[in-house]
Design a protein around this motif. Sequence first.
Motif, short mmCIF file in Angstrom:
data_model
loop_
_atom_site.label_atom_id
_atom_site.label_comp_id
_atom_site.label_asym_id
_atom_site.label_seq_id
_atom_site.Cartn_x
_atom_site.Cartn_y
_atom_site.Cartn_z
N SER A 96 -1.47 1.57 -12.42
CA SER A 96 -1.62 2.93 -11.91
C SER A 96 -3.09 3.23 -11.67
CB SER A 96 -1.04 3.95 -12.89
OG SER A 96 -1.85 4.01 -14.05
N TYR A 97 -3.33 4.26 -10.87
CA TYR A 97 -4.71 4.58 -10.55
C TYR A 97 -5.50 5.03 -11.77
CZ TYR A 97 -8.70 6.31 -7.95
OH TYR A 97 -9.98 6.49 -7.47
N TYR A 98 -4.80 5.51 -12.78
CA TYR A 98 -5.49 6.01 -13.97
C TYR A 98 -6.01 4.87 -14.83
CZ TYR A 98 -2.88 10.09 -12.46
OH TYR A 98 -2.36 11.11 -11.72
N PRO A 102 -8.00 1.75 -11.50
CA PRO A 102 -8.31 2.27 -10.16
C PRO A 102 -8.79 1.18 -9.21
CG PRO A 102 -9.98 2.94 -11.77
CD PRO A 102 -8.85 2.34 -12.54
N GLY A 103 -8.16 1.12 -8.05
CA GLY A 103 -8.59 0.18 -7.02
C GLY A 103 -8.03 -1.21 -7.19
N ASN A 137 -2.97 -0.70 -6.96
CA ASN A 137 -2.38 0.62 -7.12
C ASN A 137 -1.27 0.79 -6.08
OD1 ASN A 137 -5.74 1.78 -7.50
ND2 ASN A 137 -4.38 1.10 -9.11
N HIS A 176 -12.24 3.21 -3.13
CA HIS A 176 -10.83 3.42 -3.46
C HIS A 176 -10.49 4.89 -3.67
CE1 HIS A 176 -11.92 3.97 -7.70
NE2 HIS A 176 -12.66 2.88 -7.62
N MET A 222 -7.41 6.70 -1.75
CA MET A 222 -6.28 7.25 -2.50
C MET A 222 -6.12 8.74 -2.24
SD MET A 222 -4.80 4.76 -4.09
CE MET A 222 -3.87 5.41 -5.45
N LEU A 279 -1.39 11.84 -7.51
CA LEU A 279 -2.72 11.67 -8.10
C LEU A 279 -3.42 12.99 -8.31
CD1 LEU A 279 -3.73 8.63 -5.93
CD2 LEU A 279 -2.78 8.62 -8.22
#
Length: 956
Positions: free
Chosen positions: A743-745, A748-749, A752, A893, A897, A917
């Motif tokens: 996940s982006y949390y 990140p990048g 995702n 990223h 996003m 997000l």
Amino acid sequence: MTEDRPTPTGPAAPELTIVESRVYRGGNVWSYDPSVHLVVDLGILEQYPTDLLDGFTDQLIELLPGLENHSCSRGVKGGFIQRLREGTWLGHVAEHVALQLQQEAGHDQRRGKTRAAKGHPGRYNVIYGYTDEGVGVAAGELAVRLVNHLVRAEEGFDFDSALEVFLKRAERTAFGPSTAAILEEAVSRDIPFIRLNSASLVQLGQGVHAQRIRATMTSKTGALAVDIAGDKDLTTKLLGSAGLPVPKQATVRGAEDAVAAARRIGFPVVVKPLDGNHGRGVCLNLESDDDVREAYAIAREQSRRGSVIVESFVTGKDYRCLIVGGRMQAIAERVPAHVVGDGEHTVSELVDITNADPRRGVGHEKVLTRIKVDRAAEGLVREQGFAMDQVPPQGTMVKLALTGNMSTGGISVDRTFDAHPDNVEIAEEAARMVGLDVAGIDFICPDIASPVRETGGAICEVNAAPGFRMHTHPTIGEPQFIARPVVDLLFPPGAPSRVPIVAVTGTNGKTTTSRMIAHIMKGVGRKVGMTSTDGIVVDERLVFKADASGPKSARMVLQNPRVDFAVMEVARGGILREGLGYDRNDVAVVTNVAPDHLGLRGIDTVEQLADVKAVIVEAVPRNGFAVLNADDPLVRRMRRRCSGSIIWFTTSEPGSSVRDFVDGHCRRGGRAVVLEPSDKGDMIVIRHGRRAMQLAWTHLLPSTFGGTAMFNVSNAMAAAGAAFAVGTGLHEIRQGLRTFSTSYYLSPGRMNQVNVNNIDVIVDYCHNAPGMKVLGEFVERYAAAKAGSSDLGKISRLGVIATAGDRRDEDMRELGMLAAQHFDVIVVREDERLRGRRRGDTAALVAEGAKNAMAEGARCRQVEIVTDELSAVRHVMARANPGDIVVVCVDQHGVVMNELETMTKQAQPGTHTADSLADPDLDPNVMSAAAQVSGEEATDQDLAEHDAEEPEPVRS
């Protein structure tokens, strides 16, 4: 030596030049230790080794006789001189001269090597150790200048003057005797230190274990105690209230008040500043009103708050008692600055002779201070019946100062074991009353060996941050190792000073592996400091946003007082530029080595790149571990460079040659992380000797996309090996991997996944051909799995791809060719930072590679160029249909996003996707700032010092 060399006439002009200089602040490709690296070009001097330069060797030895102690490769004293006479090249000479110049400055450095630069005849890599990096670089520059001067004299160059300037510079930046003594003791105990400023503020230890010192003031020194010690009036009252012997005194703010106080106390008296130090402004044995008035002016000038103390004059010798942690550690008798007549020289000449002692310097730079002759000193000499130009009788002592401070030119006599127990108890009680952990108690008494309560005497001062040099380097007597109790105070025996460091490197996979390790350790309650290409993260908080895979970022983590576990992503560029930035790592993880960033900084082959990555393996101590990818031949070779133990990880099937190699390692008691296939799927298994421990099914780990992302399976195995190496339990490792997602949390990048209007979008940092290869394989498996469970018909694959402008042309074409094998439509974009290319050049080369693959029957149907990143994302999303797979290889990223989230909200007003997000980091204004951090503005601060290489995909 060849027979066709020039005859010994010498070149027309010297041409030895420094092409490039670099300072390594940790382990590096040349040395395990901090080093200076000079690339020098000999020019015409390549044809002139030292045996062809008439008089060169003799002149060099005359100027630097210490070179005779250099053993060089011969391993015996004088070995380097033998090399000079037999003939060696001048780059090698510059190395030894630079080392000797540092020896002249008191820096004991003996490590060095000189190697020819491949592909550049006449160029040499000169590497040598340093104590202070500024001094080390200056030594190299002066060494090159001296070598050129000895080849052909440089007009106006005087080596003695240049050497004096160099030595003064070294003295300005050197640690004082007190700080140096503490650091020497710390190093002997394997306690690391970091210099925090250009003076004496130093951090001992790392992270949560760190302590700080400034000279002899420590982290445990109370500010209130320092204030009390600085107020001599208050100090005397506190000591007097405890029944300790102190002189009578009064605080005054005027000359006449001082005279009145002196009359009340009774002559003779002492006048001194209330808050002075180092004996400045102290006037002793005053016996008249006029003496007091004159002394008041002197003391007032040295008082920061304008107050002056008048106290009774206590006769006797001057003793300094050093108290550390409430216990007496050393006692020195301080003898005021003086000269002893020899019946031949005047007082002035005797002072000059005394100051010529090499142990004497300016201020606190050396173990003794030069005697300064000022108006007060001349007056004191006159009071003793002499003039400065008069010859005192032989054996007559002529004082030049009344106080015995070392800073005024005094000397010290060690009296540690002569003190009477009562006097020791008084000194210790005085330190406790003030509250200082390290205190200097100034005693005036007839003899420290007799109790002062009987013979008379008193404590005249209590000093915070007392100097150590009178104890560590007494003029007479045995030195006392007083740094030992100070370090004991900060790090009691058995107390840790280091935090565990896990270093992760590789062409691809290092960022995700680092995040997995940090996530596992967070789950066991550790405060993890992590460096990565996204920034510095401390306890899951992003504290610095930039490419932070360089050595300066590593030091920032180790300075943070919250960190008790460090995970360092180590990039190729940081190692080449500055080294590791720390001395060793407990665990080294190498994911893989593949052709990337070749042709930069002298790295032209993948084997040379492997040598760079192996630096973290060489930094593993004997009790540490290297977690290595057994599937990569170049990584397997690194086992020979590791002083510690090896933990292999492999995705190879049982029965393969690699698996047989790993199984043999385990049969010998080694450790490994392997895959065990079954009809239910692949199981990650940790093996230790003949014991096998099941960890997790690969398809149940969220980061593997149901087991289809084999690169993340490999990353998870590497992370499990690292966690196992530092003693993490099996359950904690399993829980960490099961809760780590892309996940982006959390990542990140890196892989995702976002659903935008029923279009499956995967955002990843893929900027090189090896990364594209494994990403393409994932797309194949993922698309096949999705097609098997979908009724939408044919699923198209669209990709937005790019690479960095500093890669080779063939690397860019290869990226395009590989992408064309797996995507139906390719949109080629460019990064914001072009890295030396013109806008459109990089994209054109990538597109060229894709089109070449299409001509040979690759899957791709269409290639388009949209250089702007957001425009490329909008374009590819406009072309995609529901059910399609879109892979976006990003540069920024956060911006991408945010754009994808905006598209989702526009199509479905007021709703959020499952992976919505709603993150303050995705605010468009914040993203604009983030783009700047990863772009041009970052070069001012961190991209200049961190690695310039691109963040890599999840494999990377």
